[in-house]
Design a protein around this motif. Structure first.
Motif, PDB file in Angstrom:
ATOM      1  N   LEU A   1       6.746   8.665   4.587  1.00 24.23           N
ATOM      2  CA  LEU A   1       6.644   9.548   3.388  1.00 24.23           C
ATOM      3  C   LEU A   1       6.811   9.014   2.017  1.00 24.23           C
ATOM      4  CD1 LEU A   1       7.837  13.282   3.530  1.00 24.23           C
ATOM      5  CD2 LEU A   1       8.235  11.636   1.503  1.00 24.23           C
ATOM      6  N   GLY A   2       7.893   8.146   2.025  1.00 21.81           N
ATOM      7  CA  GLY A   2       8.129   7.377   0.478  1.00 21.81           C
ATOM      8  C   GLY A   2       7.126   6.400   0.439  1.00 21.81           C
ATOM      9  N   LEU A   3       6.474   5.910   1.349  1.00 19.65           N
ATOM     10  CA  LEU A   3       5.336   4.921   0.911  1.00 19.65           C
ATOM     11  C   LEU A   3       4.097   5.520   0.485  1.00 19.65           C
ATOM     12  CD1 LEU A   3       5.671   2.020   3.532  1.00 19.65           C
ATOM     13  CD2 LEU A   3       5.762   1.665   0.931  1.00 19.65           C
TER      14      LEU A   3
ATOM     15  N   GLU B   1       1.489  10.426  10.859  1.00 19.54           N
ATOM     16  CA  GLU B   1       0.465  11.252  10.219  1.00 19.54           C
ATOM     17  C   GLU B   1       1.078  12.455   9.435  1.00 19.54           C
ATOM     18  OE1 GLU B   1      -3.993  12.838  11.006  1.00 19.54           O
ATOM     19  OE2 GLU B   1      -2.414  13.854  12.037  1.00 19.54           O
ATOM     20  N   ALA B   2       1.708  13.145  10.006  1.00 22.50           N
ATOM     21  CA  ALA B   2       2.406  14.485   9.229  1.00 22.50           C
ATOM     22  C   ALA B   2       3.105  13.760   8.107  1.00 22.50           C
ATOM     23  CB  ALA B   2       3.138  15.024  10.235  1.00 22.50           C
ATOM     24  N   ALA B   3       3.995  12.877   8.293  1.00 22.50           N
ATOM     25  CA  ALA B   3       4.689  12.086   6.961  1.00 22.50           C
ATOM     26  C   ALA B   3       4.002  11.785   5.860  1.00 22.50           C
ATOM     27  CB  ALA B   3       5.493  11.127   7.415  1.00 22.50           C
ATOM     28  N   VAL B   4       2.873  11.101   6.238  1.00 25.28           N
ATOM     29  CA  VAL B   4       1.998  10.720   5.262  1.00 25.28           C
ATOM     30  C   VAL B   4       1.134  11.706   4.409  1.00 25.28           C
ATOM     31  CG1 VAL B   4      -0.354   9.478   4.917  1.00 25.28           C
ATOM     32  CG2 VAL B   4       1.614   8.352   6.249  1.00 25.28           C
ATOM     33  N   VAL B   5       0.756  12.762   5.258  1.00 19.13           N
ATOM     34  CA  VAL B   5       0.071  13.901   4.693  1.00 19.13           C
ATOM     35  C   VAL B   5       0.931  14.645   3.869  1.00 19.13           C
ATOM     36  CG1 VAL B   5      -0.993  15.871   5.076  1.00 19.13           C
ATOM     37  CG2 VAL B   5      -1.637  13.974   6.439  1.00 19.13           C
ATOM     38  N   ALA B   6       2.357  14.851   4.052  1.00 15.84           N
ATOM     39  CA  ALA B   6       3.250  15.400   3.404  1.00 15.84           C
ATOM     40  C   ALA B   6       3.622  14.771   1.936  1.00 15.84           C
ATOM     41  CB  ALA B   6       4.647  15.691   4.263  1.00 15.84           C
ATOM     42  N   GLY B   7       3.694  13.453   2.256  1.00 21.81           N
ATOM     43  CA  GLY B   7       4.016  12.707   0.905  1.00 21.81           C
ATOM     44  C   GLY B   7       2.858  12.771  -0.015  1.00 21.81           C
ATOM     45  N   LEU B   8       1.903  12.494   0.601  1.00 25.23           N
ATOM     46  CA  LEU B   8       0.791  12.638  -0.319  1.00 25.23           C
ATOM     47  C   LEU B   8       0.238  13.955  -1.167  1.00 25.23           C
ATOM     48  CD1 LEU B   8      -2.225  10.694   1.728  1.00 25.23           C
ATOM     49  CD2 LEU B   8      -1.149   9.765  -0.247  1.00 25.23           C
TER      50      LEU B   8
END
Length: 452
Positions: free
Chosen positions: A24-26, A61-68
């Motif tokens: 998420l942070g990245l 994927e859920a974390a990446v989508v949430a971060g973006l």
């Protein structure tokens, strides 16, 4: 994890090294670095996000989508697709960045995050450093800028990505391959659907193995790192050739009708001559690495094709190609880049182009790959040595010179320090495998005594 970005993105054991929090942070950091151009241009930034079938890819994927989305980036989720498909769609859709979740050929417990810049290009070190610095600044307490209301990113599935990518692959092929029988090993990975579909649409009769991913079986005894099942299947089904992918399908190895391996150097040789004959091999040059087999170099010289060498790693091959305008490059491992049609190595495209050459010429893959004789190559890793002195030790230089005189023009010596471990890699090629082993063993002993 030390420096987060390695030679190909951020990679580690999922939920241990590579956590949801890190993902998420990245992603927020990447949004701040890579999406700024879109904001300055006055449009909402857009990201394409895909993954391979690993079970951990679901929560990452859920974390990446949430971060973006939390950073104000609209997200197109394309699901399970190869890494080169994410690169292609990032460029084709005019997205500001792409994100691929995969650990390539690594075992299932690992996963990784790879970012693409606008246009679908891999990130240079400078952009990776900026993303990492932005991430660490937040970890140290610097707050993110957080949009609210209508400013947050919107998320939707982009199911058209599969068909768009396959159509692109078929559209760039020089010819169809009707009547050709091909076995495809999808490594239970990202190419499990794409590659068989593309070959079938191109006219091939397709037999599949390794195309039933369950989230846990990716690269498990199959794919480009385990060719034995593909070799057996090609012979069993009487196929013309076989194609093996790795987990994220950015590379390809092949098998001929007799079940013999055709490695990346041989594939590169076949495609180089095909592109030369078609007039698409710009500057009559192909790009390889210092680890390219000597037989490949001899074959290219005999055929009048120039060869440029880079350090080991497809990113260095790509940098050389982009800087000088070359059209074709690759590695022994099967990373092959056809820059007119892809911004990164594309295993499905490579396999298709190889099969198309077989079909167009009416010659077997065995005959086509026979343009080069693959010389025996022995690699010995020598651990626990001062690798920084590999090019400054007079004793070692003398031993290398003696070995090179002994091998003459039919052999080669390469000493290379590892980029990640305290060891030196000793590589020797010779016309005879026993001779190569003998010379490599002697040099490894000198490395131990001189650098230990």
């Amino acid at each position: 994890m030390g420096r987060l970005f390695g030679t190909d993105g951020v990679r580690g054991v999922a939920n241990a090294d590579l956590t949801a929090e890190l993902a998420l942070g990245l992603s927020v950091a990447a949004a701040h670095v890579l999406a700024e151009a879109g904001r300055f241009a006055g449009h909402r930034p857009v990201a394409v996000v895909g993954r391979d079938p690993r079970a951990s890819g679901e929560f990452l994927e859920a974390a990446v989508v949430a971060g973006l989305a939390s950073a104000g980036v609209d997200v197109l989720r394309v699901g399970v697709l190869p890494t080169p498909a994410i690169a292609y769609l990032t460029g084709a859709l005019g997205a500001d960045l792409g994100v691929m979740l995969s650990a390539s050929h690594n075992a299932m417990p690992d996963n990784g995050i790879k970012f693409f810049a606008r246009g679908g290009h891999k990130l240079p070190d400078e952009l990776e450093n900026r993303i990492e610095a932005t991430y660490h600044s937040h970890e140290a307490g610097e707050p993110w800028e957080r949009p609210t209301g209508a400013g947050v990113g919107r998320v939707r599935s982009y199911d058209e990505g599969f068909d768009n990518y396959v159509a692109h692959l078929i559209g760039v092929l020089p010819n169809r391959m009707d009547g050709l029988k091909v076995v495809i090993d999808g490594a239970h990975g990202a190419a499990a659907r794409v590659s068989p579909e593309a070959f079938a649409r191109a006219g091939a009769e397709v037999v599949t193995i390794g195309t039933e991913p369950d989230g846990l079986n990716i690269n498990d005894g199959c794919g480009s790192t385990h060719l034995d099942k593909l070799q057996a299947a090609v012979v069993e089904h009487g196929a013309d050739l076989g194609v093996a992918h790795d987990g994220d399908a950015d590379r390809c190895l092949a098998v001929d009708a007799a079940g013999q391996e055709v490695d990346g150097d041989q594939i590169l040789a076949v495609l180089a001559l095909a592109m030369r004959d078609a007039g698409t091999l710009r500057k009559n040059t192909v790009v390889g690495t210092v680890m390219s087999n000597l037989g490949f170099k001899i074959a290219m010289r005999r055929e009048g094709v120039e060869l440029t060498e880079t350090a080991v790693g497809d990113r260095y091959v790509l940098e050389e190609m982009r800087e000088h305008g070359y059209a074709l490059g690759g590695e022994q491992s099967g990373h092959v880049i056809v820059l007119d049609h892809a911004t990164t190595g594309d295993g499905t495209l490579t396999g298709l182009m190889l099969a198309a050459r077989v079909s167009a010429t009416g010659r077997s893959l065995t005959e086509l790959a026979g343009v080069m004789d693959r010389l025996p190559q022995v690699l010995i890793n020598v651990p626990d040595v001062d690798k920084s002195r590999v090019h400054s030790s007079a004793e070692l230089a003398s031993a290398v010179a003696d070995a090179e005189r002994e091998l003459g023009e039919t052999g080669r010596v390469l000493l290379r320090q590892s980029g990640t471990e305290p060891l030196v890699r000793v590589m020797v090629e010779a016309a005879d495998i026993d001779h190569a082993r003998s010379v490599a063993g002697r040099l490894a002993d000198v490395v131990k005594s001189a650098l230990g």
